[in-house]
Scaffold this motif. Structure first.
Motif, short mmCIF file in Angstrom:
data_model
loop_
_atom_site.label_atom_id
_atom_site.label_comp_id
_atom_site.label_asym_id
_atom_site.label_seq_id
_atom_site.Cartn_x
_atom_site.Cartn_y
_atom_site.Cartn_z
N ILE A 294 48.98 25.91 91.76
CA ILE A 294 49.15 26.93 92.80
C ILE A 294 50.47 27.65 92.60
O ILE A 294 51.53 27.00 92.53
N PRO A 295 50.50 28.98 92.50
CA PRO A 295 51.77 29.70 92.40
C PRO A 295 52.46 29.72 93.76
O PRO A 295 51.89 30.14 94.75
N THR A 296 53.67 29.22 93.80
CA THR A 296 54.43 29.18 95.05
C THR A 296 55.66 30.06 94.92
O THR A 296 56.34 30.04 93.89
N PRO A 297 55.98 30.83 95.96
CA PRO A 297 57.09 31.79 95.86
C PRO A 297 58.43 31.12 95.61
O PRO A 297 58.71 30.02 96.09
N SER A 298 59.25 31.79 94.83
CA SER A 298 60.62 31.35 94.58
C SER A 298 61.58 32.21 95.37
O SER A 298 61.28 33.38 95.67
N LEU A 299 62.74 31.64 95.70
CA LEU A 299 63.75 32.43 96.42
C LEU A 299 64.27 33.58 95.57
O LEU A 299 64.91 34.49 96.09
N LYS A 300 63.98 33.53 94.27
CA LYS A 300 64.40 34.63 93.41
C LYS A 300 63.69 35.93 93.78
O LYS A 300 64.15 37.03 93.43
N LEU A 301 62.55 35.79 94.49
CA LEU A 301 61.83 36.99 94.93
C LEU A 301 62.55 37.70 96.07
O LEU A 301 62.29 38.87 96.33
N VAL B 162 52.31 28.34 101.14
CA VAL B 162 51.54 27.78 100.03
C VAL B 162 50.06 28.14 100.16
O VAL B 162 49.40 28.51 99.18
N LEU B 163 49.53 28.04 101.38
CA LEU B 163 48.13 28.40 101.62
C LEU B 163 47.89 29.88 101.30
O LEU B 163 46.89 30.24 100.66
N TRP B 164 48.82 30.72 101.73
CA TRP B 164 48.70 32.16 101.45
C TRP B 164 48.74 32.41 99.94
O TRP B 164 47.97 33.22 99.42
N SER B 165 49.61 31.72 99.23
CA SER B 165 49.71 31.88 97.78
C SER B 165 48.43 31.41 97.09
O SER B 165 47.97 32.03 96.12
N PHE B 166 47.86 30.31 97.60
CA PHE B 166 46.62 29.79 97.02
C PHE B 166 45.47 30.79 97.19
O PHE B 166 44.74 31.09 96.23
N ARG C 284 45.71 34.00 97.71
CA ARG C 284 46.00 35.19 96.92
C ARG C 284 45.69 34.97 95.44
O ARG C 284 45.13 35.85 94.76
N SER C 285 46.03 33.78 94.92
CA SER C 285 45.77 33.50 93.50
C SER C 285 44.27 33.40 93.23
O SER C 285 43.79 33.83 92.18
N ARG C 286 43.50 32.84 94.18
CA ARG C 286 42.05 32.77 94.00
C ARG C 286 41.43 34.16 93.98
O ARG C 286 40.54 34.44 93.18
N ARG C 287 41.91 35.03 94.84
CA ARG C 287 41.40 36.40 94.85
C ARG C 287 41.74 37.12 93.55
O ARG C 287 40.92 37.88 93.03
N ARG C 288 42.94 36.84 93.03
CA ARG C 288 43.33 37.47 91.75
C ARG C 288 42.43 37.00 90.62
O ARG C 288 42.01 37.78 89.77
N LEU C 289 42.10 35.70 90.62
CA LEU C 289 41.20 35.17 89.58
C LEU C 289 39.80 35.72 89.72
O LEU C 289 39.13 36.01 88.71
N ASP C 290 39.34 35.88 90.97
CA ASP C 290 38.00 36.43 91.20
C ASP C 290 37.92 37.88 90.69
O ASP C 290 36.90 38.27 90.09
N ARG C 291 38.97 38.66 90.94
CA ARG C 291 38.96 40.04 90.45
C ARG C 291 39.01 40.09 88.94
O ARG C 291 38.38 40.94 88.31
N LYS C 292 39.76 39.14 88.35
CA LYS C 292 39.86 39.08 86.90
C LYS C 292 38.52 38.72 86.27
O LYS C 292 38.13 39.27 85.24
N ASP C 293 37.80 37.76 86.91
CA ASP C 293 36.49 37.35 86.37
C ASP C 293 35.45 38.44 86.56
O ASP C 293 34.48 38.51 85.79
N ALA C 294 35.63 39.28 87.60
CA ALA C 294 34.65 40.32 87.86
C ALA C 294 34.74 41.48 86.87
O ALA C 294 33.81 42.28 86.77
#
Length: 249
Positions: free
Chosen positions: A184-191, A232-236, A238-248
């Motif tokens: 799961i990609p989790t935000p860093s304070l560097k953002l 973390v839930l929001w990142s999860f 968001r990452s699933r939606r990104r993968l779904d768009r990539k697979d589509a």
């Protein structure tokens, strides 16, 4: 051939490593306080270790004193503080010492912590092509330690709730361990890059947060953990939606 000249470092440049060693001392002392039943002090030292962990790397970059030894010290400190010390604190506080299920859950959490740190160290040398810039892969070990301590904060914040059942607590520790080694990609304070005109608000907010932590430590720790879980839930999602768009495509 002669030996290469030794690099001289000023006392200021040694400060990041001193902070890391201070964090190690905090973790070891946390274990001592946990054995003595001084839970408040033990958790405070884990939080202090997390703060020092966040400062040493940034200070090293500012002072241009990054080194291979410093990186190894930082990784060892993270394993001690957020793996071993946190696991022992949870075991002594939430499980009976003779509880085998609790010990197995703590072992799983600590193993996941060291695996997460090993993956992070490898990622520094060999960057992951699938990693998202500005994001961690999985929950970082300091945040994992705070999540592992959340049930303790819950029981101290709300004395009226019944004790957490051992199987439920064991399941929580395994879940936090999974978060550590997950993808799961989790935000860093560097953002977080506030504008110069907004810095005064950020400083006031940080001071207010510190004051709240000292006034209502358990409630504040619980609120921060819940907010981080929501992130973390929001990142999860968001990452699933990104993968779904990539697979589509």
């Amino acid at each position: 051939m002669g030996r290469p000249p030794l690099r001289r470092m000023s006392m200021a440049q040694m400060l990041p490593n001193l902070l890391t060693l201070g964090a190690i001392c905090a973790g070891l002392t946390s274990i001592r306080f946990a054995v003595e039943g001084r839970i408040d002090h033990a958790i405070f030292l884990i939080i202090l270790a997390a703060v020092l962990d966040g400062l040493d790397g940034r200070l090293a970059r500012i002072l241009k004193s990054e080194s291979a030894i410093g990186a190894e010290l930082d990784s060892l400190a993270d394993f001690l503080n957020f793996g071993v010390a946190t696991g022992m604190l949870v075991f002594m506080t939430m499980f009976h010492l003779e509880n085998s299920l609790g010990w197995i859950a703590v072992l799983i959490y600590v193993i996941c912590c060291v695996m997460r740190l090993a993956r992070f160290n490898v990622g520094i040398k060999t960057p992951d092509a699938d990693a998202i810039p500005g994001y961690f892969t999985g929950v970082p070990s300091p945040a994992g330690a705070m999540l592992a301590l959340m049930p303790i904060a819950l029981q101290h914040a709300f004395h009226s709730i019944p004790p957490i059942a051992t199987p439920l607590m064991a399941l929580w520790m395994v879940f936090v361990g999974w978060l550590l080694i997950s993808r799961i990609p989790t935000p860093s304070l560097k953002l977080v890059r506030p504008r110069a005109e907004h810095m005064r608000y950020l400083i006031v907010g940080v001071i207010a947060m510190i004051a709240i932590l000292f006034t209502w430590p358990w409630e504040a720790l619980l609120a921060l953990d819940l907010a981080y879980l929501a992130t973390v839930l929001w990142s999860f999602i968001r990452s699933r939606r990104r993968l779904d768009r990539k697979d589509a495509r």
